[in-house]
Structures are given as C-alpha cells and as structure tokens.
Design an enzyme around this catalytic site. Structure first.
Site, PDB file in Angstrom:
ATOM      1  N   HIS A  41       0.837  -1.209   0.000  1.00 57.25           N
ATOM      2  CA  HIS A  41       0.000   0.000   0.000  1.00 57.25           C
ATOM      3  C   HIS A  41       0.870   1.256   0.000  1.00 57.25           C
ATOM      4  O   HIS A  41       0.563   2.242  -0.661  1.00 57.25           O
ATOM      5  CB  HIS A  41      -0.900   0.022   1.237  1.00 57.25           C
ATOM      6  CG  HIS A  41      -1.907  -1.090   1.326  1.00 57.25           C
ATOM      7  ND1 HIS A  41      -1.873  -2.050   2.304  1.00 57.25           N
ATOM      8  CD2 HIS A  41      -2.984  -1.386   0.561  1.00 57.25           C
ATOM      9  CE1 HIS A  41      -2.880  -2.879   2.162  1.00 57.25           C
ATOM     10  NE2 HIS A  41      -3.580  -2.514   1.101  1.00 57.25           N
ATOM     11  N   GLY A 160      -3.370  -1.795  -7.492  1.00 61.29           N
ATOM     12  CA  GLY A 160      -2.228  -2.698  -7.610  1.00 61.29           C
ATOM     13  C   GLY A 160      -2.492  -3.835  -8.589  1.00 61.29           C
ATOM     14  O   GLY A 160      -3.598  -4.361  -8.675  1.00 61.29           O
TER      15      GLY A 160
HETATM   16  P1  AMP Z   1      -6.519  -4.092  -0.329  1.00 56.37           P
HETATM   17  O1  AMP Z   1      -6.353  -3.234   0.874  1.00 56.37           O
HETATM   18  O2  AMP Z   1      -5.947  -5.458  -0.183  1.00 56.37           O
HETATM   19  O3  AMP Z   1      -7.940  -4.078  -0.852  1.00 56.37           O
HETATM   20  O4  AMP Z   1      -5.640  -3.414  -1.468  1.00 56.37           O
HETATM   21  C1  AMP Z   1      -5.771  -2.066  -1.797  1.00 56.37           C
HETATM   22  C2  AMP Z   1      -4.983  -1.805  -3.049  1.00 56.37           C
HETATM   23  O5  AMP Z   1      -3.617  -2.131  -2.820  1.00 56.37           O
HETATM   24  C3  AMP Z   1      -5.435  -2.646  -4.249  1.00 56.37           C
HETATM   25  O6  AMP Z   1      -5.351  -1.846  -5.428  1.00 56.37           O
HETATM   26  C4  AMP Z   1      -4.437  -3.760  -4.277  1.00 56.37           C
HETATM   27  O7  AMP Z   1      -4.239  -4.308  -5.571  1.00 56.37           O
HETATM   28  C5  AMP Z   1      -3.186  -3.028  -3.823  1.00 56.37           C
HETATM   29  N1  AMP Z   1      -2.211  -3.960  -3.266  1.00 56.37           N
HETATM   30  C6  AMP Z   1      -2.374  -4.774  -2.191  1.00 56.37           C
HETATM   31  N2  AMP Z   1      -1.255  -5.509  -2.010  1.00 56.37           N
HETATM   32  C7  AMP Z   1      -0.391  -5.154  -2.982  1.00 56.37           C
HETATM   33  C8  AMP Z   1       0.921  -5.562  -3.345  1.00 56.37           C
HETATM   34  N3  AMP Z   1       1.594  -6.511  -2.673  1.00 56.37           N
HETATM   35  N4  AMP Z   1       1.494  -4.986  -4.418  1.00 56.37           N
HETATM   36  C9  AMP Z   1       0.839  -4.036  -5.140  1.00 56.37           C
HETATM   37  N5  AMP Z   1      -0.392  -3.618  -4.851  1.00 56.37           N
HETATM   38  C10 AMP Z   1      -1.014  -4.162  -3.782  1.00 56.37           C
END
Ligand code: AMP
Length: 319
Positions: A41, A160
C-alpha cells in the site's frame, strides 16, 4: 475532523466535498484500500503522490465484496497504525467512511438479499478466475469503487496489479461508464522471499503456513523459467528450419505439473495446508482465458491457493 496539522480524516460525504473544495482547480489522487496497510500500500501511496496535488487514502472494509463464508468479520482492522503510516507518508486525507456513508440506503434487506444499486462487470471478465470462486465479489468491488470515486471526486486512482483481475475490471468499468478518472496501475510489491504482500499475510504465524504461502510465487517463477527454456528450444528448432511460433510453448497441464513439482519441495506439513484454487493464463490485453500458449500474445499467469482457510492470490506478466 483534523487529526494533525497535515492529515485530515474524512468520514462523511460532506467531509469529502469540503476537502475537495480545498483543491478545486487541482488534481486529487485516490488510493482505495481495506486498511491493514503494508509496504505494498505504501508504494501505491508514494506513486499517487507523484501523480497529483493531493492524495486521499480510503480505508473501508467493504461488506458487499465478501461472500457469506469469507473473512469479513475477521479481516484485520488496524486504523491507528494505518493513520500513522498515512501521516508518515504525507498523505493529505484518509477517508474512513462507515457502511452507512457508502451504502446510505443499506445493502441487504431482511431476507439477506442485496438491495443497493449495483455495478455488474461484463461476464467475460467476471466469470473466470476469482469470479468463479467468489460469486458476486466483483459486483461488490465495482459497486464500492464507483461510490469511492464519486464521493472523493478524485481525478485519478491507483490500483495494484496484485489484484490483476480487479484492475482489468475497474479499467473496463471506467471506460464503459466514461468516468472522468484515470486509473494508474502499480506493480506487485513482494517480500524478499517472493511472497506478494497482502493484509491477509497477517493471518500466518506458524513456520508451516509461511512456508506454504511461498507456493504461489515459486510456481509462477517456475512457469516463467519453463517459458524461457521452451522459447530457447523453439529458437533452436527455427534454426533447424522448423517454422517457429506455431508450436505450443506450454499449456495448463504444464503449469499444473510445475505446481505439483513445487509441492514436492515443501515439507509434508506445509504441503498438507495447501489447496489450489486456480492456476490459469490470460491474454493480458483482453483478459481472455487461454489453455495453451504459443508465444505471440502478452501473457499473464494468475494463481489462487488456500493456505489452510486463507486464500492467497498472485500473478506474473510473462511477456
Ligand atoms: P486491499 O487493501 O488489499 O484491498 O488493497 C488495496 C490496493 O492495494 C489494491 O489496489 C491492491 O491491488 C493493492 N495492493 C495490495 N497488495 C499489494 C501488493 N503486494 N502490491 C501491489 N499492490 C497491492
């Protein structure tokens, strides 16, 4: 409400409007998250800072994207730590709406049926990969992302590639609905051992779980190595005047073989925790599923697997 000199915490639609008014002629970049922020993040936030005048991070664990037997209740919630990270990174505002702010008329009726205005992604993008195992998940995702884009009135939003199907579906939603928002993709951020960072990695504590979680990145790297090897072989055949490019470089079956070969390298205790959900490849331009690959298309290989009850996803663009 102001929690520090720089970082504002926005809770309501009006808070968002007031904040937006501060940047009326300037660009606002949104980073939508479900909180439990990690270095992945943080990388998205740093990218957002390069793309606009103000950065808003939303922290909202969206109930409509979780299935009935999924981990909505258990999902890690670490708001104080999230706020500290955002403050450290120089984020301008954190949007922490309640369910009522995002779904002002509720989202379920008394019989548990969805009762909110939904955005359904096109079936050809939705009915594969995570959409098969998590029916309705991407309707929940599109429905919440549209609301977050509207509430914050952002000009750009960073997503991401870790959630590659989600990214493809959101890019399509933005295009289909002609939303005035630019979607900025960010590459996957990994631990040193290759594990894609995820809020769900916090669920792991035992050495066996940590070992098992590596199966995704290791399988994907194994597939990449096989592809490189087969391309070399193909070049050799072309040299021998056999037409290059027509032969299948690898198929679903080859990918499964690599997964099973990886499993054999794990301790029996770690291997016993693992259950493959899918291991698939798509044309990365269209997200069209492929069962075999001959070398001409942009290719992405995607994988989901359970480590015990915890479902992990990962993917790799190979060409
Ligand atoms: P989340 O909080 O898991 O819903 O993720 C929020 C955003 O962060 C989304 O766009 C995910 O794709 C991105 N994201 C989460 N983990 C990663 C990672 N390891 N690498 C790149 N983007 C990430």
């Amino acid at each position: 409400m102001v929690t520090s000199v720089q970082l504002k915490q926005l809770r309501t639609a009006q808070d968002c409007l007031d904040f937006r008014a501060l940047f009326s002629q300037r660009s606002v970049v949104l980073v939508p998250t479900m909180g439990a922020l990690h270095a992945g993040h943080e990388a998205l936030i740093n990218m957002a800072k390069q793309h606009g005048d103000a950065v808003v991070v939303s922290v909202f664990v969206n109930p409509t994207q979780f299935g009935p037997n999924e981990d909505f209740e258990a999902y890690p919630r670490t708001l104080d730590a999230d706020l500290a990270i955002c403050e450290r990174l120089g984020v301008d505002a954190v949007f922490t709406p309640s369910v009522e702010v995002v779904y002002p008329n509720g989202y379920l009726n008394e019989t548990g049926q969805a009762q909110y205005t939904q955005v359904n992604p096109p079936p050809e993008l939705e009915r594969q990969l995570c959409g098969l195992t998590r029916p309705g998940h991407f309707t929940g995702v599109c429905s919440v992302v549209l609301r977050l884009l509207m509430l914050t009135q952002c000009n750009k939003a960073v997503f991401g590639e870790k959630d590659a199907q989600q990214l493809a579906i959101i890019q399509r939603m933005v295009s289909d609905l002609s939303l005035p928002v630019e979607i900025i993709p960010h590459p996957i951020v990994r631990e040193e051992n290759g594990l894609a960072m995820s809020s769900r990695n916090r669920y792991f504590s035992t050495p066996q779980q940590l070992e098992a979680s590596l199966v995704l990145s290791q399988t994907l790297l194994g597939i990449q190595a096989l592809l490189i090897e087969r391309k070399e072989q193909q070049k050799q055949r072309a040299f021998d005047e056999i037409e290059a490019g027509d032969a299948t470089l690898f198929s679903d079956i080859d990918m499964l073989d690599i997964y099973h070969a990886q499993l054999k390298t794990f301790s029996p205790e770690a291997a016993a925790l693992l259950k493959l959900d899918y291991l698939s490849m798509v044309n990365d331009d269209t997200f069209e599923p492929l069962t075999e690959y001959a070398g001409q298309l942009p290719l992405r290989v995607l994988m989901a697997a359970y480590v015990g009850d915890v479902r992990l996803i990962d993917n790799l663009r190979l060409i």
